[in-house]
Design an enzyme around this catalytic site. Structure first.
Site, PDB file in Angstrom:
ATOM      1  N   PRO A 136      23.026  33.396  93.464  1.00  0.00           N
ATOM      2  CA  PRO A 136      21.577  33.235  93.585  1.00  0.00           C
ATOM      3  C   PRO A 136      21.102  33.711  94.955  1.00  0.00           C
ATOM      4  CG  PRO A 136      22.650  31.131  93.928  1.00  0.00           C
ATOM      5  CD  PRO A 136      23.746  32.128  93.642  1.00  0.00           C
ATOM      6  N   CYS A 137      19.848  34.042  95.015  1.00  0.00           N
ATOM      7  CA  CYS A 137      19.210  34.386  96.273  1.00  0.00           C
ATOM      8  C   CYS A 137      19.357  33.203  97.225  1.00  0.00           C
ATOM      9  CB  CYS A 137      17.741  34.684  96.005  1.00  0.00           C
ATOM     10  SG  CYS A 137      16.690  34.561  97.431  1.00  0.00           S
ATOM     11  N   PRO A 138      19.614  33.300  98.508  1.00  0.00           N
ATOM     12  CA  PRO A 138      19.708  34.558  99.253  1.00  0.00           C
ATOM     13  C   PRO A 138      21.152  35.001  99.492  1.00  0.00           C
ATOM     14  CG  PRO A 138      19.571  32.763 100.787  1.00  0.00           C
ATOM     15  CD  PRO A 138      19.722  32.159  99.425  1.00  0.00           C
ATOM     16  N   ALA A 145      13.020  33.709  94.843  1.00  0.00           N
ATOM     17  CA  ALA A 145      13.300  35.049  94.356  1.00  0.00           C
ATOM     18  C   ALA A 145      14.538  35.024  93.474  1.00  0.00           C
ATOM     19  CB  ALA A 145      13.489  35.993  95.533  1.00  0.00           C
TER      20      ALA A 145
END
Lengths: 235, 422, 80
Positions: free
Chosen positions: C17-19, B199
């Protein structure tokens, strides 16, 4: 004293072999009955044919050779000599034609096998007193080595007595008589009750019995599991 | 510890006892050959960081509850009762292990320490003593999948914003695009390839550009690839997160599922999805294939600096993707240097097993335990450190900052996208 | 824009960046009282799905989501 001799040389041997074989079989069956692992556990890159590399890893201790050559040397020597000892003991029961393909005296190595084993065992034991192996070791590791060492040293003594200083009271034929009688379930220890060395025999058998009875409950089970585990790694 | 909890934990332990696991637990002779294999030990020589010691923490509990020896003579094998103290030891063992399986290469029997640590992780979950963060991430991930219908809208919105950036890397002529086709296709039934990304923009944009350049009939997954269930060691959540991708792939009838640069995601998908009508590949494999088949052309003059490549453990040693990244780098015209003569001996970056996802909490340990990794990279004198895993990338970036390394950490897929020739 | 919502803590999660954004927020929310509001600003498009899912599993409430050219802004009320 005679009673003790008898107990060690007859009932304890039967008990030891019973515990060893039944214990080992039960333990292996227990493992066999566990569920399969659903996927591969191998390490890449893979080399084909994987079964051949598995044999190579298992019997030549490939990873030990690469990462700890000194230990590997002693491990190879130890395991090989141990194999020769098993052959030697089989030949103490009776003559196996197939084992005499390369003609040799019963108990190969003129006493050196026992010596090499003893040295290897001392090496294995001493490295367990040094960090980091010391920090990994548990009592079992020391006891097994000490037990083996005692069994080997008294066993070798009997061999050394014959080869080094011409002791002739108890020879191959006497041991054969005794072991064959055990095998035929008509135990007779009169073959091996000569003064002097029967004492060594009793000690040897005593420690070897203990080792055998410990076997199925200890890490020595690796003698059976090394091959399948190495196969898992090779895929 | 309450007796009831202990009984539950022992049941959990038993649930992990597969044939190989039982053998792993029975076999170790504590020879110590694995000792130098662990990057944590090599960087900080303390007994607790040796693989055999870690495994022994679990093995002692095994002896106590599953072995006759531990029941009759617990002292022989130093068998241990499962209590609060043992839980602390399990935590220390499991979360200082990255699951890289380098020690498995050293072991004369091939004992898999990562597998043994999975017992430790499961017991910690059972006792509610696992790292909260990892469970939180796994729960969020599961929840995202459950609420996918509600989130499709915002997901698509997020993607729209990325389209321009994809087109920047690879211009698609209006004529090339069939009706309804977009730079980031999603939910396309009958596509050939399902791309499962993370994501984050960095995982989608370069990959999309390369797929479009190769003329691939691809579609982007609604789900993220990373499997936080596997990090925390929860088999149920691992399977939930895995299955929804499998179901999506089957619903869209794709022929291939391509996993983005994420080691855990790739290994879980490749090895745990079972027999399926699709192939599982890593994005590096796919890029190598495109180059080999002439579907994309790369500018070989762009990389002027020496390059090295960090093999992510779960993709290389444990996943088998070893030649593809080397081929891609060669095709990029790189002055390439190997980190380790034999890739199966590559040092772990020190960030696996969920350690990177735990962020600041593990930063100190991650930096100290990665000393050998930093040295290894510096010895190559490479200026670009490529890799193909999100975790490794994050950890290697942290290392390069911490050790003041003069090296730029890059995603291999981005390097391919940047070198595309129109 | 934040006229209607009283912000008690601002968290700048840009560039992460994710997460990491939800990792940070899940820690940050413990610094405010139940009923107070965090404004979290992130640039990662994954946040658009991460934040609602995190709110649901952690039992907190997202009052509002704003999108600008570059950023996503979440107003999160601590309810648990």
């Amino acid at each position: 004293m005679d009673t003790i001799y008898y107990l060690v040389l007859v009932p304890m041997i039967y008990l030891a072999f019973f515990v060893f074989s039944v214990g080992t079989i039960i333990r292996l069956i227990n493992i066999w009955r566990k569920p399969k692992f659903p996927t591969t556990l191998q390490i890449y890159p893979e080399k084909k044919p994987s079964w051949l590399w598995t044999l190579f890893d298992t019997f030549l201790l490939n990873s030990a050779r690469r990462h700890n050559p000194v230990l590997w040397f002693f491990l190879m020597v130890f395991h090989f000599c141990f194999l020769l000892l098993i052959i030697g003991h089989l030949e103490l029961i009776k003559d196996f034609r197939i084992l005499q393909i390369i003609e040799h005296e019963i108990f190969l190595g003129k006493g050196f096998i026992g010596l090499i084993l003893s040295i290897s065992l001392i090496f294995f034991l001493f490295r367990r007193f040094v960090s980091p192996t010391k920090d990994l070791s548990v009592p079992e590791d020391y006891y097994l080595l000490i037990l083996l060492f005692l069994a080997v040293i008294f066993g070798s003594e009997m061999d050394w007595a014959r080869t080094l200083y011409g002791y002739e009271e108890m020879g191959v034929e006497d041991y054969r008589g005794y072991l064959m009688s055990l095998f035929l379930l008509k135990p007779d220890i009169s073959f091996v009750d000569a003064p002097g060395h029967s004492f060594m025999l009793v000690l040897h058998v005593f420690f070897a019995n203990l080792f055998l009875m410990f076997f199925p409950f200890s890490k020595i089970i690796h003698s059976f599991l090394s091959l399948p585990l190495n196969k898992l790694r090779r895929g | 510890m309450e007796e009831k909890l202990r009984e539950e934990l022992i049941k959990l332990f038993e649930s992990k006892l597969s044939k190989p696991m039982q053998m792993y637990l029975e076999t170790c002779s504590r020879c110590g050959i694995c000792t130098p294999a662990c990057h944590a030990y090599a960087s900080m020589p303390q007994a607790k960081y040796t693989p055999a010691y870690r495994a022994e923490v679990v093995r002692r509990i095994f002896k106590k509850y599953f072995k006759l020896q531990g029941k009759i003579a617990p002292a022989l094998g130093a068998a241990k009762v499962l209590d609060e103290n043992t839980l602390d030891e399990l935590y220390e063992a499991a979360y200082s292990c990255t699951g890289c399986r380098r020690c498995m290469v050293y072991c004369p029997f091939g004992i898999d320490t990562q597998q043994i640590m999975s017992i430790a992780k499961l017991l910690l979950i059972g006792a509610n003593a696992e790292p909260e963060l990892l469970t939180m991430l796994a729960d969020v991930s599961v929840s995202k999948g459950e609420g996918i219908e509600d989130m499709k809208e915002s997901f698509m919105q997020g993607l729209k914003r990325l389209e321009d950036q994809v087109l920047e890397k690879w211009k698609m002529e209006a004529g090339e695009m069939e009706a309804g086709e977009t730079p980031i296709p999603i939910d396309v039934e009958g596509a050939d390839l399902l791309y499962v990304a993370l994501a984050g923009a960095h995982s989608i944009i370069p990959a999309a550009a390369v797929f479009n350049a190769a003329g691939e009939k691809w579609t982007l997954s609604f789900f993220e690839a990373v499997n936080f269930g596997a990090f925390v060691g929860d088999p149920t959540k691992t399977k939930l997160i895995l299955d929804r991708i499998v179901n999506e792939a089957n619903r869209l009838k794709v022929k291939e599922v391509c996993i983005c640069e994420c080691g855990t995601a790739f290994r879980v998908m490749k090895q745990m999805s079972g027999s399926q009508p699709f192939e599982v590949s890593s994005i590096t494999d796919v890029h190598a294939k495109y180059i080999r088949e002439g579907k994309i052309k790369l500018d070989k003059s762009k990389l002027n600096l020496p390059v090295t490549y960090h093999d992510p453990c779960q993709i290389a040693r444990n996943g088998g993707v070893i030649d593809a990244p080397r081929y891609v780098l060669q095709q990029l015209g790189a002055d390439y240097r190997e980190l380790s003569a034999d890739p199966k001996y590559n040092w772990c970056c020190g960030g696996g097993g969920g350690l990177v996802a735990m962020g600041d909490e593990t930063h100190d340990f991650r930096m100290k335990s990665a000393k050998v990794k930093a040295d290894q990279v510096q010895q190559t004198e490479a200026k670009i450190l490529a890799t193909a895993c999100e975790n490794c990338h994050a950890q290697l970036s942290d290392i390069s900052k911490h050790y003041n390394m003069d090296v730029e950490v890059k995603y291999l897929s981005s390097m391919v996208a940047d070198a595309l020739i129109q | 824009m934040s006229d209607e919502i009283n912000v008690d803590k601002v968290m700048d999660l840009k560039g992460m960046p994710c997460p990491m954004p939800i990792v940070k927020v899940s820690k940050g929310i413990k610094d405010v009282e139940v009923g107070q509001v965090i404004q979290a600003i992130s640039t990662d498009p994954g946040s658009l799905t991460d934040f609602p899912a995190w709110a649901r599993t952690s039992g907190n409430e997202i009052l509002k989501t704003e999108q600008t050219e570059e950023e996503f802004v979440f107003y999160i009320k601590r309810t648990a």
